[in-house]
Write a protein that holds these residues in place. Structure first.
Motif, mmCIF file in Angstrom:
data_model
loop_
_atom_site.group_PDB
_atom_site.id
_atom_site.type_symbol
_atom_site.label_atom_id
_atom_site.label_comp_id
_atom_site.label_asym_id
_atom_site.label_seq_id
_atom_site.Cartn_x
_atom_site.Cartn_y
_atom_site.Cartn_z
ATOM 1 N N GLU A 1 0.902 -1.214 -0.061
ATOM 2 C CA GLU A 1 0.004 0.144 0.066
ATOM 3 C C GLU A 1 0.912 1.058 0.047
ATOM 4 O O GLU A 1 1.907 1.221 0.726
ATOM 5 C CB GLU A 1 -0.679 -0.044 1.224
ATOM 6 C CG GLU A 1 -1.682 -0.941 1.572
ATOM 7 C CD GLU A 1 -2.929 -0.856 0.467
ATOM 8 O OE1 GLU A 1 -3.427 0.338 0.168
ATOM 9 O OE2 GLU A 1 -3.625 -1.763 0.072
ATOM 10 N N PRO A 2 0.417 2.371 -0.875
ATOM 11 C CA PRO A 2 1.364 3.503 -0.696
ATOM 12 C C PRO A 2 1.029 4.065 0.959
ATOM 13 O O PRO A 2 0.176 3.808 1.388
ATOM 14 C CB PRO A 2 0.743 4.450 -1.655
ATOM 15 C CG PRO A 2 -0.712 3.845 -1.958
ATOM 16 C CD PRO A 2 -0.826 2.406 -1.655
ATOM 17 N N HIS A 3 1.825 5.018 1.146
ATOM 18 C CA HIS A 3 1.799 5.757 2.514
ATOM 19 C C HIS A 3 0.639 6.512 2.515
ATOM 20 O O HIS A 3 0.270 7.143 3.778
ATOM 21 C CB HIS A 3 3.224 6.430 3.037
ATOM 22 C CG HIS A 3 4.293 5.437 2.946
ATOM 23 N ND1 HIS A 3 4.471 4.640 3.842
ATOM 24 C CD2 HIS A 3 5.304 5.684 2.445
ATOM 25 C CE1 HIS A 3 5.614 3.982 3.816
ATOM 26 N NE2 HIS A 3 6.257 4.609 2.660
ATOM 27 N N GLU B 1 5.080 17.013 0.580
ATOM 28 C CA GLU B 1 3.630 16.284 0.792
ATOM 29 C C GLU B 1 4.024 14.885 1.042
ATOM 30 O O GLU B 1 3.256 13.983 1.854
ATOM 31 C CB GLU B 1 2.863 16.296 -0.292
ATOM 32 C CG GLU B 1 2.299 17.665 -0.769
ATOM 33 C CD GLU B 1 3.035 18.403 -1.652
ATOM 34 O OE1 GLU B 1 3.839 19.378 -1.317
ATOM 35 O OE2 GLU B 1 2.876 17.895 -2.864
ATOM 36 N N TYR B 2 5.186 14.390 0.500
ATOM 37 C CA TYR B 2 5.605 12.974 0.752
ATOM 38 C C TYR B 2 6.026 12.649 2.102
ATOM 39 O O TYR B 2 5.871 11.417 2.638
ATOM 40 C CB TYR B 2 6.559 12.516 -0.138
ATOM 41 C CG TYR B 2 6.346 12.271 -1.763
ATOM 42 C CD1 TYR B 2 4.888 12.600 -1.976
ATOM 43 C CD2 TYR B 2 6.981 11.791 -2.505
ATOM 44 C CE1 TYR B 2 4.329 12.470 -3.336
ATOM 45 C CE2 TYR B 2 6.738 11.766 -3.889
ATOM 46 C CZ TYR B 2 5.375 12.126 -4.369
ATOM 47 O OH TYR B 2 5.041 11.981 -5.759
ATOM 48 N N CYS B 3 6.478 13.615 2.853
ATOM 49 C CA CYS B 3 6.742 13.344 4.168
ATOM 50 C C CYS B 3 5.631 13.285 5.121
ATOM 51 O O CYS B 3 5.760 12.968 6.430
ATOM 52 C CB CYS B 3 7.876 14.557 4.713
ATOM 53 S SG CYS B 3 9.413 14.781 3.540
ATOM 54 N N LEU B 4 4.469 14.124 4.615
ATOM 55 C CA LEU B 4 3.515 14.529 5.486
ATOM 56 C C LEU B 4 2.719 13.142 6.252
ATOM 57 O O LEU B 4 2.369 13.201 7.486
ATOM 58 C CB LEU B 4 2.419 15.193 4.775
ATOM 59 C CG LEU B 4 2.681 16.838 4.595
ATOM 60 C CD1 LEU B 4 1.592 17.213 3.970
ATOM 61 C CD2 LEU B 4 2.873 17.316 5.890
ATOM 62 N N CYS C 1 3.541 10.671 7.407
ATOM 63 C CA CYS C 1 4.173 10.173 8.648
ATOM 64 C C CYS C 1 4.642 11.225 9.818
ATOM 65 O O CYS C 1 5.220 11.143 10.995
ATOM 66 C CB CYS C 1 5.476 9.399 8.434
ATOM 67 S SG CYS C 1 5.088 7.925 7.174
ATOM 68 N N HIS C 2 4.860 12.445 9.345
ATOM 69 C CA HIS C 2 5.288 13.480 10.110
ATOM 70 C C HIS C 2 4.321 14.767 10.153
ATOM 71 O O HIS C 2 4.590 16.021 10.045
ATOM 72 C CB HIS C 2 6.494 14.105 9.481
ATOM 73 C CG HIS C 2 7.975 13.023 9.588
ATOM 74 N ND1 HIS C 2 7.969 12.694 10.950
ATOM 75 C CD2 HIS C 2 8.259 12.410 8.804
ATOM 76 C CE1 HIS C 2 8.980 11.706 10.671
ATOM 77 N NE2 HIS C 2 9.078 11.520 9.391
ATOM 78 N N TYR D 1 3.201 20.469 10.554
ATOM 79 C CA TYR D 1 2.087 21.486 11.067
ATOM 80 C C TYR D 1 3.069 22.675 11.861
ATOM 81 O O TYR D 1 2.467 23.862 11.464
ATOM 82 C CB TYR D 1 1.294 20.880 11.993
ATOM 83 C CG TYR D 1 0.222 21.873 12.536
ATOM 84 C CD1 TYR D 1 -0.754 22.449 11.780
ATOM 85 C CD2 TYR D 1 0.473 22.417 14.006
ATOM 86 C CE1 TYR D 1 -1.738 23.287 12.570
ATOM 87 C CE2 TYR D 1 -0.155 23.082 14.594
ATOM 88 C CZ TYR D 1 -1.358 23.714 13.795
ATOM 89 O OH TYR D 1 -2.258 24.691 14.429
ATOM 90 N N VAL D 2 3.912 22.349 12.519
ATOM 91 C CA VAL D 2 4.714 23.213 13.305
ATOM 92 C C VAL D 2 5.351 24.290 12.451
ATOM 93 O O VAL D 2 5.297 25.438 12.525
ATOM 94 C CB VAL D 2 5.707 22.549 14.392
ATOM 95 C CG1 VAL D 2 6.566 23.629 14.886
ATOM 96 C CG2 VAL D 2 4.953 21.865 15.456
ATOM 97 N N LEU D 3 5.897 23.710 11.332
ATOM 98 C CA LEU D 3 6.768 24.500 10.526
ATOM 99 C C LEU D 3 5.910 25.319 9.569
ATOM 100 O O LEU D 3 6.129 26.554 9.683
ATOM 101 C CB LEU D 3 7.457 23.666 9.471
ATOM 102 C CG LEU D 3 8.427 24.189 8.414
ATOM 103 C CD1 LEU D 3 9.588 24.696 9.119
ATOM 104 C CD2 LEU D 3 9.010 23.198 7.574
ATOM 105 N N ALA D 4 4.596 24.757 9.186
ATOM 106 C CA ALA D 4 3.771 25.707 8.406
ATOM 107 C C ALA D 4 3.262 26.707 9.224
ATOM 108 O O ALA D 4 2.988 27.733 8.703
ATOM 109 C CB ALA D 4 2.426 24.752 7.698
ATOM 110 N N SER D 5 2.753 26.465 10.342
ATOM 111 C CA SER D 5 2.269 27.505 11.266
ATOM 112 C C SER D 5 2.890 28.364 11.788
ATOM 113 O O SER D 5 2.729 29.646 12.314
ATOM 114 C CB SER D 5 1.203 26.829 12.350
ATOM 115 O OG SER D 5 1.910 25.745 13.039
#
Ligand code: HEC
Ligand code: HEC
Ligand code: HEC
Ligand code: HEC
Ligand code: HEC
Ligand code: HEC
Ligand code: HEC
Ligand code: HEC
Length: 329
Positions: free
Chosen positions: A223-225, A255-258, A260-261, A266-270
């Protein structure tokens, strides 16, 4: 039959000077305590630490006195990990014992090593150990220690244990293909991880010239992540022959890291700091979990004695993901 094949591939590999990794192996490390506070430096402040056990062992391969025979070998190491500095501490008893030398973290020998399916068993410290590899991560791994009285299951808090047990069919195929494809076979044996159980022809159906470029897609078996990932995306972080290591390319979309992280993203974006628009892989380059130092991008603005010390930046800038709070302090 099993032993014979295993013996012949190892001897083939030795002749061909390939990395002679074992085809049956127990490896990996796990934390067996929660994070605890313990002043191992004896400087008056309590450090946040965790106890870890590391295993590395292989059962005997082949028959004694025959060509290609490899005797069993194995060892356990145990040490503290300083959670905040992310470093292994070998000499944590320094200052507590009368010894001048640090107590050795190992190797402590493992004997009677056996590997069946995803389970390894062995003796060490006078006890019988059973390790079950439940897949990637520690959630489904199991470590049971039997001191002859009563088996006890260890609680696991972090890490990952692997039991590699290459299937006889896969070994048969390695021997067929190795004559002409040494590099691929040795890569797979050395770093294929759980792909060493998958035969070459499960992924390569047919052979040139009859079949050209035939590869079974990753999504036939996995399955893809996340829904954002298609078949082509897997190669950004994984290679089939070296599936045990995750290395990513410089252009992986964040987006590919999202999947799992989410929290880190979220911290970085906000945060409204100037790091928010930087792609994850600009700072976490190449190997999964690695980070570059601040100096990789910043030569200024502080004096040199500050700039050469990457560990101190976060004391004032809080974190690379959330710079803004530096100014609020
Ligand atoms: C889990 C699936 C999988 C297994 C198992 C596997 N391969 Fe591959 N192989 C691939 C993929 C996918 C590629 C395409 C290149 C890539 O993505 O790394 C590839 C590429 C190759 C190539 C082309 C050269 C190259 O690197 O592009 C050869 C030759 C090859 N494999 C041989 C083998 C042999 C021999 C074995 C068994 C010892 C094997 N493969 C096992 C998936 C697999
Ligand atoms: C007698 C030598 C020989 C043996 C044995 C052999 N191969 Fe090959 N293989 C080749 C040659 C030659 C090529 C063609 C290379 C080319 O055209 O670039 C090739 C190409 C390949 C490719 C690459 C196809 C592509 O994408 O271009 C794969 C995958 C492959 N072999 C897998 C296997 C597997 C799996 C086995 C074992 C079942 C195997 N080979 C056994 C000689 C061999
Ligand atoms: C023929 C089926 C098959 C194909 C095709 C396949 N895999 Fe796997 N893969 C497996 C199996 C089986 C496992 C072991 C699963 C387990 O033990 O839980 C595995 C395990 C893995 C692992 C974990 C490796 C480890 O040891 O930590 C990764 C990563 C992985 N696969 C990625 C890929 C990628 C990427 C592709 C495509 C290039 C791919 N797989 C193609 C069958 C396959
Ligand atoms: C952005 C990088 C990235 C991409 C893209 C990616 N993976 Fe992974 N994958 C990882 C990381 C990191 C791990 C290891 C996670 C861990 O340590 O638990 C992993 C673990 C795995 C595993 C083993 C754990 C499990 O879930 O069973 C498989 C199988 C796997 N990936 C398959 C794939 C497939 C298939 C694709 C393509 C659809 C893909 N991955 C794309 C980063 C990636
Ligand atoms: C399939 C899930 C998965 C994907 C995709 C994934 N990671 Fe991870 N990552 C993990 C897991 C699980 C851990 C913690 C275990 C470990 O250390 O291996 C981790 C750990 C990390 C760490 C180290 C954390 C620490 O405590 O030091 C960094 C940095 C990281 N990942 C960055 C990334 C980046 C950047 C990407 C995208 C390119 C990515 N990861 C993609 C699962 C994943
Ligand atoms: C400006 C550089 C930078 C960017 C951009 C960046 N990181 Fe980090 N990240 C770091 C540093 C530095 C650390 C601390 C690592 C250490 O102590 O080794 C870290 C820590 C982490 C950690 C572990 C600790 C935690 O906060 O969970 C993860 C996971 C992580 N980053 C994932 C990501 C992901 C996902 C992205 C993209 C959405 C990203 N990072 C973007 C520099 C960056
Ligand atoms: C991949 C490159 C990269 C890395 C690594 C990096 N930065 Fe940055 N940083 C930038 C960029 C780009 C800017 C924005 C510069 C500008 O706009 O003038 C920036 C801006 C800053 C700022 C100004 C913040 C603001 O919002 O005004 C601080 C402070 C900073 N970085 C600290 C750090 C620290 C501390 C680290 C290490 C933990 C680090 N950086 C690692 C690229 C990086
Ligand atoms: C003693 C506290 C302190 C330490 C340690 C520190 N900084 Fe700063 N830094 C500041 C202050 C205060 C500013 C100016 C206000 C701001 O931008 O947050 C600043 C600003 C910056 C800027 C932004 C300059 C600009 O043009 O906006 C960067 C980049 C930076 N620091 C990087 C670093 C790096 C990299 C390290 C570690 C080597 C580091 N700092 C260590 C306090 C510190």
């Amino acid at each position: 039959m099993r032993v014979l094949l295993a013996t012949s591939i190892i001897s083939l590999m030795l002749c061909g000077q390939l990395a002679a990794a074992q085809l049956k192996e127990i490896s990996g490390a796990i934390a067996y305590t929660e994070v605890i506070e313990f002043d191992y430096t004896k400087d008056g402040t309590r450090d946040r630490v965790q106890f870890w056990l590391e295993f590395k062992g292989s059962p005997a391969l082949g028959t004694p006195d025959e060509r290609g025979y490899k005797p069993e070998s194995g060892a356990i190491y145990y040490y503290l990990v300083d959670v905040d500095n992310k470093k292994q501490v070998d000499n944590w008893l320094m200052g507590f014992s009368m010894m001048d030398e640090p107590p050795p973290s190992g190797p402590y020998p493992m004997t009677d090593i056996r590997v069946i399916d995803h389970t390894a068993s062995f003796s060490a410290f006078g006890m019988n150990w059973t390790v079950v590899d439940g897949g990637v991560g520690h959630d489904k791994d199991e470590v049971t220690v039997d001191d002859g009285f009563k088996p006890r299951k260890m609680k696991l808090f972090d890490g990952d244990l692997r039991v590699v047990n290459t299937q006889p069919d896969a070994i048969a195929e390695f021997t067929q293909c190795i004559a002409c494809h040494k590099q691929e076979t040795s890569d797979l044996v050395a770093k294929g991880g759980r792909h060493t159980n998958v035969g070459c022809t499960e992924c390569h159906v047919g052979h040139p010239p009859e079949q050209e470029h035939f590869y079974t897609g990753c999504l036939e078996c996995h399955e893809p992540h996340s829904d954002q990932m298609d078949e082509d995306s897997c190669g950004a972080c994984h290679r089939a022959h070296t599936a045990a290591e995750v290395r990513h390319t410089w252009n992986v979309p964040s987006e590919y890291c999202l999947p799992c992280h989410q929290e880190a993203a979220y911290v970085l974006a906000s945060s409204r700091g100037k790091h928010s628009d930087i792609a994850c892989v600009r700072c976490h380059q190449d190997r999964h979990t690695a980070s570059v130092d601040c100096q990789y991008c910043h030569g200024a603005p502080h004096p040199r004695h500050v700039m050469i010390n990457p560990d101190i930046c976060v004391a004032c800038h809080r974190s690379a993901h959330d710079l803004e709070s530096a100014r609020e302090k």
